[in-house]
Motif scaffolding. Structure first.
Motif, PDB file in Angstrom:
ATOM      1  N   LEU A 129       0.811  -1.189  -0.169  1.00  0.00           N
ATOM      2  CA  LEU A 129      -0.001   0.035   0.263  1.00  0.00           C
ATOM      3  C   LEU A 129       0.806   1.289   0.013  1.00  0.00           C
ATOM      4  CD1 LEU A 129      -2.995   0.883   0.104  1.00  0.00           C
ATOM      5  CD2 LEU A 129      -2.932   1.161   2.553  1.00  0.00           C
ATOM      6  N   LEU A 130       1.922   1.259   0.688  1.00  0.00           N
ATOM      7  CA  LEU A 130       2.864   2.316   0.948  1.00  0.00           C
ATOM      8  C   LEU A 130       3.414   2.712  -0.387  1.00  0.00           C
ATOM      9  CD1 LEU A 130       4.287   4.535   2.636  1.00  0.00           C
ATOM     10  CD2 LEU A 130       5.877   2.857   3.339  1.00  0.00           C
ATOM     11  N   GLY A 145       2.533   1.591  -3.539  1.00  0.00           N
ATOM     12  CA  GLY A 145       1.909   2.300  -4.456  1.00  0.00           C
ATOM     13  C   GLY A 145       1.468   3.637  -4.433  1.00  0.00           C
ATOM     14  N   TYR A 146       1.199   3.924  -2.840  1.00  0.00           N
ATOM     15  CA  TYR A 146       0.855   5.499  -2.666  1.00  0.00           C
ATOM     16  C   TYR A 146       2.358   6.372  -3.068  1.00  0.00           C
ATOM     17  CZ  TYR A 146       0.133   9.843   0.233  1.00  0.00           C
ATOM     18  OH  TYR A 146       0.209  10.933   0.331  1.00  0.00           O
ATOM     19  N   LEU A 147       3.586   5.847  -2.779  1.00  0.00           N
ATOM     20  CA  LEU A 147       4.852   6.746  -3.239  1.00  0.00           C
ATOM     21  C   LEU A 147       4.748   6.724  -4.520  1.00  0.00           C
ATOM     22  CD1 LEU A 147       7.302   5.251  -0.587  1.00  0.00           C
ATOM     23  CD2 LEU A 147       5.967   7.619  -0.353  1.00  0.00           C
ATOM     24  N   HIS A 148       4.529   5.729  -5.326  1.00  0.00           N
ATOM     25  CA  HIS A 148       4.391   5.722  -6.876  1.00  0.00           C
ATOM     26  C   HIS A 148       3.476   6.782  -7.338  1.00  0.00           C
ATOM     27  CE1 HIS A 148       7.080   2.101  -7.570  1.00  0.00           C
ATOM     28  NE2 HIS A 148       7.532   3.008  -7.110  1.00  0.00           N
ATOM     29  N   GLY A 149       2.601   7.308  -6.578  1.00  0.00           N
ATOM     30  CA  GLY A 149       1.695   7.975  -7.132  1.00  0.00           C
ATOM     31  C   GLY A 149       0.334   7.379  -7.846  1.00  0.00           C
ATOM     32  N   GLN A 150       0.087   5.960  -7.420  1.00  0.00           N
ATOM     33  CA  GLN A 150      -0.998   5.153  -7.909  1.00  0.00           C
ATOM     34  C   GLN A 150      -2.132   5.705  -7.220  1.00  0.00           C
ATOM     35  OE1 GLN A 150       0.017   1.162  -7.269  1.00  0.00           O
ATOM     36  NE2 GLN A 150       1.406   1.003  -9.237  1.00  0.00           N
ATOM     37  N   PRO A 151      -3.402   5.628  -7.710  1.00  0.00           N
ATOM     38  CA  PRO A 151      -4.661   6.089  -7.184  1.00  0.00           C
ATOM     39  C   PRO A 151      -4.836   5.045  -5.903  1.00  0.00           C
ATOM     40  CG  PRO A 151      -5.136   5.512  -9.427  1.00  0.00           C
ATOM     41  CD  PRO A 151      -3.585   5.337  -9.111  1.00  0.00           C
ATOM     42  N   ALA A 158       5.223  -6.427  -9.169  1.00  0.00           N
ATOM     43  CA  ALA A 158       4.405  -5.491  -9.921  1.00  0.00           C
ATOM     44  C   ALA A 158       4.418  -4.091  -9.252  1.00  0.00           C
ATOM     45  CB  ALA A 158       3.173  -5.989 -10.192  1.00  0.00           C
ATOM     46  N   VAL A 159       4.025  -3.951  -7.835  1.00  0.00           N
ATOM     47  CA  VAL A 159       4.134  -2.644  -7.469  1.00  0.00           C
ATOM     48  C   VAL A 159       5.191  -1.930  -7.396  1.00  0.00           C
ATOM     49  CG1 VAL A 159       3.272  -1.673  -5.126  1.00  0.00           C
ATOM     50  CG2 VAL A 159       1.936  -3.472  -5.904  1.00  0.00           C
TER      51      VAL A 159
END
Length: 920
Positions: A260-261, A263-269, A720-721
């Motif tokens: 989750l972290l 993905g958030y750092l990559h700017g994903q929704p 993948a994330v």
């Protein structure tokens, strides 16, 4: 009223006085009412504990169940209704099984409660009547006769040839002869001949007793309390699963948070990052593990049933594989529970009798005087003393020996087992009582105060008195004895007593025989007729012999690193003799036989040392048995306990696996157990241990096989994330792979044959984790290989123009095919697939065929494409998947080969080092 309690150490008159009871008139109605108000009904209190709803709810209070319930919530959120139902069904099934297992303790208590729901014959207010046993009160005068069940603890005030079968309570293998003598306070339960105890059975004679304890205060009531307060322990498997579940729980939560972290750092929704975290959590949860473990254990139950071991508690199957100590009862389990004459002494000669049990197959062999060297079989008709001894045993006898018939395939007896053994020894000399041309004229039945039986018989136109009994009762009445030629000579009492000591030291029960000629006119027999001038004929020494198959089973257990301890209520000499014959006590063993009396005043540390060091415990109480099991468990042992009586129930419940006898065991013992033997044979315990080891092997193979799937799926999602690309696997794909492969591929390992030498290796360490470092490395290796091949093929398909649905279908196929190839390597954790045999488990091939058929439906069936978002793929894609699967199998095979070679080199090096050390 004073509280004396040690009833066996009080005069019967003192006990009667304490209860203000008159042995002729009994209690008055007023006294009965007063006692009932004070002591309540003669019933054992039920200990139901938590209600059924709470006990059922507690089945869900486990870390692995929390994970599975989380998976249910996740799949519901994804609106994957089928997957939600399947996972929840697994959780529910395990809860039901646990609930049923836990209910066995309550069944044991209820069985105890029912064991005293009978009637008693009492004297109240001068009138003899029969009342429900529940109405008995302390002070009641109870009449006992053969066939009665004793329904309360009582101090005996009158006895006439009273014998009581106390095997269910004390483990004593023969009926106990009762008397009125005052005993020491320290007398053990099995030695209290002036007491009769609730749940025992009167087999001979009559008696009168005053009730001293009722309900919970009886000895059986104390055992009930012990069962109720004795907790059942987690099995090694459930302990390991709990540890594994905790680790897995923390790992899943941690990885999901990291996903989750990232993905958030990559700017994903945020929704996409959350769905990726959900996919990783679903991938890491081994949804099929609980169901697969349950089914594999159930298959083990079926296999054990074929070997005459009925499992009542599923995890007990695996516990057998970890057993380090077996505490076994003696009578009927290690022995045949059939008295057998083994040696005869007459005319200064010692004879050995071959054969076991009641089957009259065997012969009599002469031995050198005072020696164990056997010579050829003898004809008893040419040995006057031997013939006379055997004839006396056959005629002074009330038992019957019944030959096999259409309904019973074995020889059976009617009457006292000791007398039956004498009939069998006579049969072995072709001297059946019906062929002796004899007729009984009169008889003096056996009476405990006289310790002998006598008959007046017409034998070959002569009238002869025959006697049998204890050496103490027969020898003083003898003036003469038969010599080797059959002539009457002066009695050599010292030589006879020395022979008795030698036989008794072997644990043999010794009976003496004598005779006396009388006139043809004598038609009655009295004690005065046998008071003296008898001719001593000889001795017959018998024992309940060990089962031949039990001897081999004990040896097999020792080879497997399992210690066998005998815990019995029988006498120390008998226990020692049987233990030596069985190999429990070995010539080089420094241990000894310990009695319950010796265990009584030990400190906890001293008790622990004795429990660990010694292997034979005799005349033990139920408390001793329970304490022994607890002590051995405190030392880190996995303890199996066998038993058949009420006295065994607390120890059966406390043991890691309680083993009850199904044929002759009590209902209480069966309900307190985890496993029952349908043949009451110790050899079956050994067979069950072997099956248990095989089941645990296969469970371990399944776990080593299934975890790389979860690891690989989790790594694919995490990769993948990290790379910021779309997920190669959706949650629904992960659930498809996990559930279908677990059932159609992994479960096929349950049918894997037992590996060679399985009983030549030590037991599993109960404190060791399920997965050691070597296997953990293999799991990480295969997880990485599955991740690399699945992710690589996914990206490759996209690069070559495939749709995302097609690329994901290839990734799913890679996991399925990879697991199928890896399955062959899991058939043995250290040997190659070729050494195991490619076709020795046909279920592997059946499972793979079914899985491939199902995967083809997943790939090409339109409805499945809609449900699972899959798509048809090309033949070339399948070939690439199969090649990658073969590569995974090859790499794992090479890894196993290299480890095996290093292990062999290390073993050779250690051997050479030892040889050098020895030469130095």
């Amino acid at each position: 009223m004073q509280d004396l309690k040690d009833w066996h150490s009080q005069h019967s008159e003192a006990v009667l006085k304490q209860f203000e009871a008159n042995p002729e008139r009994g209690l008055s109605p007023h006294q009965v009412d007063r006692q009932q108000a004070q002591f309540g009904p003669n019933a054992i209190t039920k200990h139901d504990g938590d209600g059924p709803l709470k006990r059922f709810a507690l089945q869900f209070h486990q870390p692995l169940v929390y994970i599975l319930l989380s998976a249910v919530v996740v799949t519901l959120a994804l609106q994957e209704w089928v997957d939600s139902i399947v996972i929840f069904a697994v959780v529910l099934l395990n809860a039901i099984i646990g609930f049923v297992q836990e209910s066995k303790a309550i069944n044991a208590i209820n069985a105890l409660s029912g064991s005293i729901k009978s009637t008693a014959t009492v004297i109240r207010d001068g009138v003899k009547s029969t009342i429900p046993a529940q109405q008995l009160v302390p002070g009641d005068i109870v009449l006992l006769q053969a066939g009665d069940k004793v329904t309360a603890d009582m101090r005996l005030v009158k006895v006439r040839d009273l014998q009581v079968d106390e095997s269910a309570l004390t483990g004593e293998s023969v009926p106990v002869e009762k008397n009125l003598e005052v005993l020491a306070k320290e007398a053990l339960l099995g030695d209290r001949q002036n007491m009769a105890f609730s749940s025992t059975l009167v087999v001979y004679g009559t008696g009168v007793g005053v009730v001293t304890e009722t309900g919970d205060n009886t000895e059986i009531g104390k055992i009930s309390e012990m069962i109720a307060t004795t907790p059942t322990l987690d099995t090694p498997l459930t302990k390991r699963i709990k540890q594994f579940s905790h680790v897995l729980l923390y790992a899943i939560v941690g990885l999901a948070a990291i996903t989750l972290l990232i993905g958030y750092l990559h700017g994903q929704p945020l929704l996409d990052s959350f769905m990726a975290a959900v996919a990783l959590a679903v991938g890491a949860i081994p949804e099929g593990l609980p169901a697969a473990v349950t089914i594999m254990l159930a298959i083990g139950v079926s296999l054990m049933a074929k070997r005459k071991a009925v499992i009542r508690n599923l995890p007990a199957v695996e516990t057998l594989g970890s057993t380090t100590i077996i505490c076994s009862d003696k009578t009927g389990t290690l022995t045949k529970n059939e008295m057998t004459v083994e040696q005869i002494y007459s005319g200064g000669l010692l004879y050995a009798v071959s054969g076991n049990g009641y089957d009259p197959e065997g012969e009599i062999q002469a031995q050198m005087p005072q020696s164990e060297l056997q010579s050829a079989a003898v004809d008893p008709s040419t040995q006057p003393g031997l013939y006379a001894t055997l004839r006396a045993g056959a005629l002074c006898n009330d038992a019957q020996l019944m030959a096999p018939d259409t309904q019973n395939a074995q020889w059976r007896i009617s009457g006292d087992p000791t007398e039956a053994a004498l009939l069998v020894s006579a049969h072995k000399a072709n001297m059946a009582s019906g062929s002796l041309n004899a007729k009984r004229v009169d008889c003096i039945p056996f009476q405990s105060e006289y310790q002998y039986m006598a008959t007046l018989d017409d034998v070959d136109d002569a009238r002869i008195i025959h006697m049998k009994g204890s050496i103490e009762s027969i020898l003083p009445k003898c003036q003469f004895m038969l010599n080797e030629q059959g002539a009457c000579v002066a009695l050599d009492q010292e030589a006879i007593e020395q022979q008795v000591e030698r036989l008794a030291a072997k644990g043999l029960r010794v009976l003496a025989f004598a005779s006396k000629a009388t006139s043809q006119e004598q038609s009655t027999l009295s004690h005065e007729d046998v008071a003296g001038e008898l001719v001593f004929l000889g001795l017959q020494a018998m024992i309940d012999p060990p089962r031949p198959e039990a001897i081999e089973a004990v040896a097999a257990c020792h080879r497997a690193g399992i210690r066998v301890k005998m815990i019995t209520g029988d006498h120390a000499l008998t226990a020692t003799s049987i233990a030596k014959q069985l190999g429990i006590i070995q010539p080089q063993s420094a241990g000894k036989t310990v009695t319950g009396y010796q265990l009584g005043d030990l400190s906890e540390h001293e008790f622990s040392d004795i429990a660990s060091y010694n292997d034979v415990f005799a005349r033990v109480s139920p408390e001793n048995k329970l304490q022994l099991v607890k002590s051995l468990q405190a030392e880190g042992h996995v303890v199996a306990m066998t038993g058949d009586g009420v006295n065994d129930a607390p120890a059966l419940r406390r043991a890691d696996i309680g083993v009850a006898m199904a044929l002759n065991g009590t209902e209480v013992a069966r309900d307190a157990s985890d496993m029952m033997l349908t043949d009451d044979n110790f050899a079956t315990v050994r067979a069950a241990v072997e099956e248990g080891r095989g089941v645990f092997d296969n469970l371990k193979k399944f776990i080593v096989w299934t975890l790389p799937t979860n690891g690989g799926e989790g790594l694919v999602i995490l990769l993948a994330v990290l790379l910021g690309v779309s997920l190669p696997l959706l949650p629904v794909h992960i659930l498809w792979v996990n559930m279908t492969t677990a059932i159609l591929l992994g479960l096929m390992l349950a049918f894997e044959p037992r590996e060679k030498g399985i009983m030549e290796r030590p037991p599993y360490d109960p404190d060791a984790p399920i997965i050691d470092r070597i296997l953990m490395w293999r799991i990480l290796l295969v997880s990485s290989l599955l991740c690399i091949t699945a992710f690589g093929l996914y990206e490759l398909e996209l690069m070559w123009g495939a749709t995302e649905a097609q690329a994901r279908t290839v990734a799913v196929a890679m996991f399925v095919v990879g697991e199928a190839f890896y399955l062959f390597n899991c058939r043995s954790l250290d040997r190659s697939v070729f050494s195991v045999g490619m076709f020795s488990n046909r279920w592997i091939w059946i499972g793979i065929a079914l899985m491939m058929a199902l995967q083809l439906l997943f790939t090409y069936q339109p409805l499945m494409n809609d449900w699972f978002q899959s798509a048809p793929i090309s033949l070339e894609a399948w070939l690439r998947v199969i090649a990658c699967g073969w590569l995974i199998s090859l790499i794992v095979g090479v890894e196993k080969h290299l480890r095996g070679r290093n292990k062999t080199s290390q073993a050779t090096s250690d051997t050479n080092t030892n040889r050098v050390s020895e030469s130095v």
